[in-house]
Motif scaffolding. Sequence first.
Motif, mmCIF file in Angstrom:
data_model
loop_
_atom_site.group_PDB
_atom_site.id
_atom_site.type_symbol
_atom_site.label_atom_id
_atom_site.label_comp_id
_atom_site.label_asym_id
_atom_site.label_seq_id
_atom_site.Cartn_x
_atom_site.Cartn_y
_atom_site.Cartn_z
ATOM 1 N N PHE A 1 -2.562 5.878 2.729
ATOM 2 C CA PHE A 1 -1.413 4.962 2.799
ATOM 3 C C PHE A 1 -0.580 4.906 1.518
ATOM 4 O O PHE A 1 0.591 5.273 1.527
ATOM 5 C CB PHE A 1 -1.894 3.543 3.141
ATOM 6 C CG PHE A 1 -2.398 3.389 4.550
ATOM 7 C CD1 PHE A 1 -1.580 3.705 5.632
ATOM 8 C CD2 PHE A 1 -3.674 2.911 4.805
ATOM 9 C CE1 PHE A 1 -2.037 3.560 6.935
ATOM 10 C CE2 PHE A 1 -4.132 2.761 6.110
ATOM 11 C CZ PHE A 1 -3.319 3.084 7.167
ATOM 12 N N ARG B 1 2.254 -0.382 7.854
ATOM 13 C CA ARG B 1 0.822 -0.131 8.085
ATOM 14 C C ARG B 1 0.412 -0.522 9.507
ATOM 15 O O ARG B 1 -0.574 -0.027 10.027
ATOM 16 C CB ARG B 1 -0.016 -0.899 7.063
ATOM 17 C CG ARG B 1 0.102 -0.316 5.677
ATOM 18 C CD ARG B 1 -0.980 -0.851 4.761
ATOM 19 N NE ARG B 1 -0.852 -0.260 3.427
ATOM 20 C CZ ARG B 1 -1.875 -0.002 2.635
ATOM 21 N NH1 ARG B 1 -3.101 -0.303 3.013
ATOM 22 N NH2 ARG B 1 -1.691 0.535 1.462
ATOM 23 N N ASP C 1 -7.812 4.564 0.777
ATOM 24 C CA ASP C 1 -6.524 3.923 1.055
ATOM 25 C C ASP C 1 -5.376 4.628 0.319
ATOM 26 O O ASP C 1 -4.294 4.825 0.866
ATOM 27 C CB ASP C 1 -6.606 2.439 0.626
ATOM 28 C CG ASP C 1 -5.332 1.683 0.942
ATOM 29 O OD1 ASP C 1 -5.288 1.043 2.001
ATOM 30 O OD2 ASP C 1 -4.376 1.750 0.133
ATOM 31 N N PHE D 1 3.259 3.745 1.730
ATOM 32 C CA PHE D 1 2.945 2.529 2.495
ATOM 33 C C PHE D 1 2.411 1.533 1.460
ATOM 34 O O PHE D 1 1.222 1.550 1.170
ATOM 35 C CB PHE D 1 1.782 2.751 3.472
ATOM 36 C CG PHE D 1 2.023 3.621 4.660
ATOM 37 C CD1 PHE D 1 2.247 3.058 5.912
ATOM 38 C CD2 PHE D 1 1.922 5.007 4.564
ATOM 39 C CE1 PHE D 1 2.391 3.876 7.036
ATOM 40 C CE2 PHE D 1 2.060 5.806 5.689
ATOM 41 C CZ PHE D 1 2.301 5.239 6.922
ATOM 42 N N THR E 1 -6.123 0.876 12.203
ATOM 43 C CA THR E 1 -7.060 1.637 11.382
ATOM 44 C C THR E 1 -8.503 1.178 11.542
ATOM 45 O O THR E 1 -8.768 -0.016 11.699
ATOM 46 C CB THR E 1 -6.651 1.466 9.895
ATOM 47 O OG1 THR E 1 -5.254 1.700 9.808
ATOM 48 C CG2 THR E 1 -7.400 2.412 8.998
#
Length: 343
Positions: free
Chosen positions: A135, A147, A131, A140, A152
């Motif tokens: 992101f 997101r 993650d 993010f 995802t």
Amino acid sequence: MTKEEWLSKLFQIEHYFDTIKNSYPKSDIRDIFLGKKGELTLLLKKISEIPVEHRKEVGLKGNELKKMIEEFVTEDYENVSEVLNEIDITLPSKKINFSFRHPITITLSKIIESFKKLGFSLEWGPLVEEDFYNFKALNFPDHHPARDMQDTFYIDGLFDSEGKNLILRTHTSPVQIRTMLKYKPPLRVISPGRVFRSEAVDATHSFVFNQIEGFYVDSKVNMCDLKWALENFIKDLFGNSAKIKFMPSYFPFVEPGAQVEVSCVFCSGRNINCKVCKGVGWLEMLGAGIIHPNVLKNCGYDPYQWSGFAFGAGIERFTMLLFGIDDLRTLYENDLRILRQVV
Ligand SMILES: [Zn+2]
């Protein structure tokens, strides 16, 4: 020229013939010895310089060598014509399946070559990602609505160090983070590869597709550098008449962000009925912008000292334009009858 000199020269030519006869094509051997200015031709012409009583003897020896060389150079032609007489050359030939590169691979090679000319180097990253790289480091934050832009795939039962599910990367941007954490600026890098999103398959979408990421970090990098690099790339790929334009857009990892459009490679905006650009004259091809200061900070770069641009694009979109393919699925179904027609 005496008889002895003539015969000695003949001996030299014979020796020369023996030495080189298997090193050159037969047509060359014929030219070297029997051509208009061939070694043997010239020597045979000199027979007239020899006293009459010896001419017959040297003439016989000279003709012997001439015959030997002639037989040698015509040998294969005779064999070929014998074979040709035995086969029916009107029969259709056997089909040979030559291998060829997939259109996506061809496109990717072109893109990589193009950026190499601008001094970009190549980096690769993992398909299963954490993650943080996919992101968080790209600005993010957890629970941020941005997101939602990237549906995802989460992997059950596999977790990163923060206890979050591992994911299939949704874009190639995590390679930007991995590279920036690994090296110090200045950096000029491109990174292509597969990415995954939980999307239904249709003519322009797929749950797996290819992207290419590019970024440049140095001191005082600005939008002009970005525009210059992308313009060079697009002209290299589609020709000098291709134009680009920037439209304001939002991506969490850049500020300002832009959607980069390319003039329609099919109609150049001159056909309002163009199916590719729907008469608009422009095609959305890339997302780009100046790397957000938060992203630089997350990689340990001082945003007051360093700045950079980044861009990303789907490779399939370029493939479809370069090869005139109107359905993305054509590229994945791998029907050779169709792929052979386009490459
Ligand atoms: Zn068009």
